[in-house]
Structure formats: structure tokens, C-alpha cells
Design a protein around this motif. Sequence first.
Motif, PDB file in Angstrom:
ATOM      1  N   MET A 101       0.827  -1.202   0.000  1.00 51.26           N
ATOM      2  CA  MET A 101       0.000   0.000   0.000  1.00 51.26           C
ATOM      3  C   MET A 101       0.865   1.257   0.000  1.00 51.26           C
ATOM      4  N   ARG A 102       1.951   1.242   0.778  1.00 55.33           N
ATOM      5  CA  ARG A 102       2.850   2.398   0.781  1.00 55.33           C
ATOM      6  C   ARG A 102       3.514   2.568  -0.579  1.00 55.33           C
ATOM      7  N   ALA A 103       3.897   1.444  -1.204  1.00 53.34           N
ATOM      8  CA  ALA A 103       4.472   1.522  -2.542  1.00 53.34           C
ATOM      9  C   ALA A 103       3.461   2.086  -3.544  1.00 53.34           C
ATOM     10  N   ASN A 104       2.192   1.740  -3.366  1.00 50.95           N
ATOM     11  CA  ASN A 104       1.152   2.280  -4.238  1.00 50.95           C
ATOM     12  C   ASN A 104       1.039   3.789  -4.082  1.00 50.95           C
ATOM     13  N   ARG A 105       1.162   4.265  -2.862  1.00 52.70           N
ATOM     14  CA  ARG A 105       1.117   5.714  -2.647  1.00 52.70           C
ATOM     15  C   ARG A 105       2.311   6.406  -3.276  1.00 52.70           C
ATOM     16  N   ILE A 106       3.490   5.787  -3.178  1.00 52.59           N
ATOM     17  CA  ILE A 106       4.673   6.375  -3.801  1.00 52.59           C
ATOM     18  C   ILE A 106       4.494   6.430  -5.315  1.00 52.59           C
ATOM     19  N   GLY A 107       3.943   5.349  -5.894  1.00 48.95           N
ATOM     20  CA  GLY A 107       3.672   5.360  -7.324  1.00 48.95           C
ATOM     21  C   GLY A 107       2.696   6.445  -7.728  1.00 48.95           C
ATOM     22  N   PHE A 108       1.692   6.678  -6.870  1.00 52.47           N
ATOM     23  CA  PHE A 108       0.733   7.748  -7.143  1.00 52.47           C
ATOM     24  C   PHE A 108       1.432   9.105  -7.142  1.00 52.47           C
ATOM     25  N   VAL A 109       2.313   9.324  -6.185  1.00 53.58           N
ATOM     26  CA  VAL A 109       3.028  10.605  -6.107  1.00 53.58           C
ATOM     27  C   VAL A 109       3.932  10.788  -7.321  1.00 53.58           C
ATOM     28  N   ILE A 110       4.599   9.708  -7.763  1.00 54.08           N
ATOM     29  CA  ILE A 110       5.471   9.802  -8.934  1.00 54.08           C
ATOM     30  C   ILE A 110       4.666  10.148 -10.180  1.00 54.08           C
ATOM     31  N   ALA A 111       3.543   9.447 -10.384  1.00 54.92           N
ATOM     32  CA  ALA A 111       2.698   9.745 -11.546  1.00 54.92           C
ATOM     33  C   ALA A 111       2.161  11.164 -11.484  1.00 54.92           C
ATOM     34  N   LEU A 112       1.790  11.604 -10.294  1.00 53.42           N
ATOM     35  CA  LEU A 112       1.277  12.965 -10.128  1.00 53.42           C
ATOM     36  C   LEU A 112       2.358  13.980 -10.460  1.00 53.42           C
ATOM     37  N   THR A 113       3.589  13.725  -9.998  1.00 54.20           N
ATOM     38  CA  THR A 113       4.687  14.642 -10.278  1.00 54.20           C
ATOM     39  C   THR A 113       4.964  14.736 -11.772  1.00 54.20           C
ATOM     40  N   MET A 114       4.973  13.593 -12.452  1.00 53.30           N
ATOM     41  CA  MET A 114       5.207  13.604 -13.892  1.00 53.30           C
ATOM     42  C   MET A 114       4.123  14.393 -14.626  1.00 53.30           C
ATOM     43  N   ALA A 115       2.879  14.214 -14.221  1.00 55.79           N
ATOM     44  CA  ALA A 115       1.788  14.939 -14.865  1.00 55.79           C
ATOM     45  C   ALA A 115       1.923  16.443 -14.656  1.00 55.79           C
ATOM     46  N   PHE A 116       2.292  16.851 -13.448  1.00 52.64           N
ATOM     47  CA  PHE A 116       2.406  18.279 -13.163  1.00 52.64           C
ATOM     48  C   PHE A 116       3.620  18.896 -13.857  1.00 52.64           C
ATOM     49  N   ILE A 117       4.695  18.125 -14.013  1.00 50.40           N
ATOM     50  CA  ILE A 117       5.845  18.643 -14.754  1.00 50.40           C
ATOM     51  C   ILE A 117       5.464  18.878 -16.211  1.00 50.40           C
ATOM     52  N   ALA A 118       4.737  17.919 -16.797  1.00 56.50           N
ATOM     53  CA  ALA A 118       4.269  18.099 -18.170  1.00 56.50           C
ATOM     54  C   ALA A 118       3.354  19.320 -18.281  1.00 56.50           C
ATOM     55  N   ALA A 119       2.459  19.486 -17.320  1.00 54.80           N
ATOM     56  CA  ALA A 119       1.570  20.655 -17.333  1.00 54.80           C
ATOM     57  C   ALA A 119       2.356  21.949 -17.189  1.00 54.80           C
ATOM     58  N   SER A 120       3.408  21.946 -16.370  1.00 53.14           N
ATOM     59  CA  SER A 120       4.232  23.145 -16.194  1.00 53.14           C
ATOM     60  C   SER A 120       4.892  23.552 -17.500  1.00 53.14           C
ATOM     61  N   PHE A 121       5.389  22.561 -18.255  1.00 49.81           N
ATOM     62  CA  PHE A 121       6.028  22.886 -19.522  1.00 49.81           C
ATOM     63  C   PHE A 121       5.017  23.423 -20.531  1.00 49.81           C
ATOM     64  N   ILE A 122       3.808  22.879 -20.531  1.00 52.94           N
ATOM     65  CA  ILE A 122       2.787  23.391 -21.446  1.00 52.94           C
ATOM     66  C   ILE A 122       2.431  24.832 -21.093  1.00 52.94           C
ATOM     67  N   ILE A 123       2.247  25.112 -19.810  1.00 55.51           N
ATOM     68  CA  ILE A 123       1.933  26.481 -19.380  1.00 55.51           C
ATOM     69  C   ILE A 123       3.093  27.408 -19.695  1.00 55.51           C
ATOM     70  N   MET A 124       4.322  26.952 -19.439  1.00 54.14           N
ATOM     71  CA  MET A 124       5.495  27.786 -19.724  1.00 54.14           C
ATOM     72  C   MET A 124       5.583  28.123 -21.207  1.00 54.14           C
ATOM     73  N   THR A 125       5.329  27.138 -22.075  1.00 55.46           N
ATOM     74  CA  THR A 125       5.407  27.378 -23.514  1.00 55.46           C
ATOM     75  C   THR A 125       4.360  28.389 -23.962  1.00 55.46           C
ATOM     76  N   GLY A 126       3.120  28.195 -23.509  1.00 51.11           N
ATOM     77  CA  GLY A 126       2.062  29.113 -23.907  1.00 51.11           C
ATOM     78  C   GLY A 126       2.285  30.534 -23.404  1.00 51.11           C
ATOM     79  N   MET A 127       2.695  30.674 -22.143  1.00 47.28           N
ATOM     80  CA  MET A 127       2.884  32.009 -21.591  1.00 47.28           C
ATOM     81  C   MET A 127       4.128  32.675 -22.163  1.00 47.28           C
ATOM     82  N   SER A 128       5.176  31.898 -22.447  1.00 48.47           N
ATOM     83  CA  SER A 128       6.370  32.484 -23.071  1.00 48.47           C
ATOM     84  C   SER A 128       6.026  33.040 -24.449  1.00 48.47           C
TER      85      SER A 128
END
Length: 315
Positions: free
Chosen positions: A48-75
Motif C-alpha cells: 500500500m505504501r508503494a502504491n502511494r509512492i507510485g501515485f506521487v510519482i505519476a502525479l509529479t510527472m503529470a504536473f511537470i508536463a503541465a508546467s512545460f505546457i503552461i510555460m510554452t504558452g505564456m512564453s
Amino acid sequence: VGRFSEITLVLREGADAEALVEARKPTLPEGVIIQTTEKVTSGLDRNMRANRIGFVIALTMAFIAASFIIMTGMSTGVTERQRELAILRCIGADRRQLAASQIMVGGIIGVLGSVIGVPLGAAAAAVMVLRYKDTLGADLNIEAWRLASAAVGAVGAGVLGAAYPAWLASRVPPLAALSARAQKPRIRTIGVLAAVGLFGIALHLAIFTLPLDGRVVFWSYVTFGLPALMLGYFLVSVPAMLAVVRMLSGGISRLMGLPGAMLAQTVRATPFRFGFTSGALMAGLALMVAIWTQGGGFVRDWLEKIEFPDAFVVG
């Protein structure tokens, strides 16, 4: 056939289970294991703890991708509005005000994303649970910390993505921006991006091949490998986009009936915009494919393969 594979022992109240295990362990034949219930359930807790870590990793990857999209559009927006920003500087706006305005826009984008995305995600989870209720055998359980992390991450992605556009806005010189003209991207800058990106990818591969301790590999991957991989692929996407344009722009232009050099010149004029956008979209697509395949494999090869009896008879 005709042999026991598992025996459950129920001890008297107050008996020491650990002492029993230690006393009986040396007398058991090879291949037989005796464990307390706590040891068995601790494995489930670790999963269960490993599942939570996997959730955090997937969440981080998604937010990094979103950050780059926002950065590109605003730049791109900052580049297109250089004259307006220059006029604001001429009438008294300072650098901090221009930077703060971009950060505020990024925060607003993040807030809107969390307000719209979090309820839609919860609704999609509810639909999935109802659709596969017979297979899952469980009701919908949405934890508050997961919703909070999604909302906070969305706002953080907006602010993080607006950091570079804010820096660009704060560096707009009034006189130069009023007479701004298109500038050709520097080949040296693209080469530096390619070198840094390849280094990040190589660092990720080295983490999997050089260390021998599994724990060192895991924590190195979470702390250094994953960020290096994400950053590396995003930076490499710019020269990769230029390489694809060089190879395919002619054929695509002829297929779509466009002037020969128009498509290639359009992409080459703004390689960072097209490269980072394509990198962010590919990262999001890869993340969705991984989640879909892993979830489908779990349902198909695990849940649907387990068969439980309809009743138990206990003497």
C-alpha cells in the motif's frame, strides 16, 4: 494432491506468537515457513505504501508536463506582447510588477485547472467504480489528501510554469521592445539544450545500471533519476523537432498542398514553442498509456483470475 499447503494456528488468549514462531522454526523441514499474522499483513502494508509512492510519482510527472505546457504558452504570449509590456514600462511599471503579473496569470490557470479538473477526476473515478463494481468488489473511496495534492499540484504547476515567462517579462527593455523584430534562434542554444538533455537521460540510465543495492536504486530514481529523465526528454524535444521537420516537412508540405518552405520555416522560427509543446504532449501520452496498460493488466491478469468460493465452512 492430498497434501496440506497452508495451516492456520489460533493461539490461546495471551500466548506469545513470536516465541512460538522462533521455537518451531528450527524444527520445520526445508521449504516450510511459519510466520505470524503481523508479518503477513506487513507485506500488504508495504504494498500500500508503494502504491502511494507510485501515485506521487505519476502525479509529479503529470504536473511537470503541465508546467512545460503552461510555460510554452505564456512564453509565447510574452513574446507576442513585447510592445505592450514596453509601453507599461514607459508609463511607470517596474520589473517586479511585470513579473508578478505573469506569476498571477499562472496561478489563475492553476486554480481554474484544479477547480475543473479535480471534480472531473473524481466523477471519472466514480464512473469507473460503478462500471467495474462486480470485478473490483469495492465502493468508491476518495481520500482527502489525494484531492488536496491534486489541487495544490495544479496551482503549483501554474506558478512554476509562469516562472520563466515572468523572468522574460521583467527583462523587457522598453526601447528595444518597441522596435522588436523576429530573431532567429541560436544554433548554440539548441546544441546546449541537446547536450543537457542527453546528460539527463544518461544519468537516468546510469542509476539503473551502476548501483547494486535495490534501495539505493529506488531512492536515486525517485530523487534524481525521474526529474533528470523528464527534464532530459523535454530539452531533447527541441532538436528532435527540428530533425523531424528537416526530414518530413517537404513530404508533408506536398501532401497538404503548401508552399515548399513555409512549414519548415514556421517551425524553425519558433523551435522552443513547438519542441516543448510536443515534449509535454508526448509525456502526457506516455503517462496515460502506462497507467492504462498497468491498470488493464492488473484487472485482467490479477483480479479476474482470482476465484473465491461463495461460502466458507469453519468447524
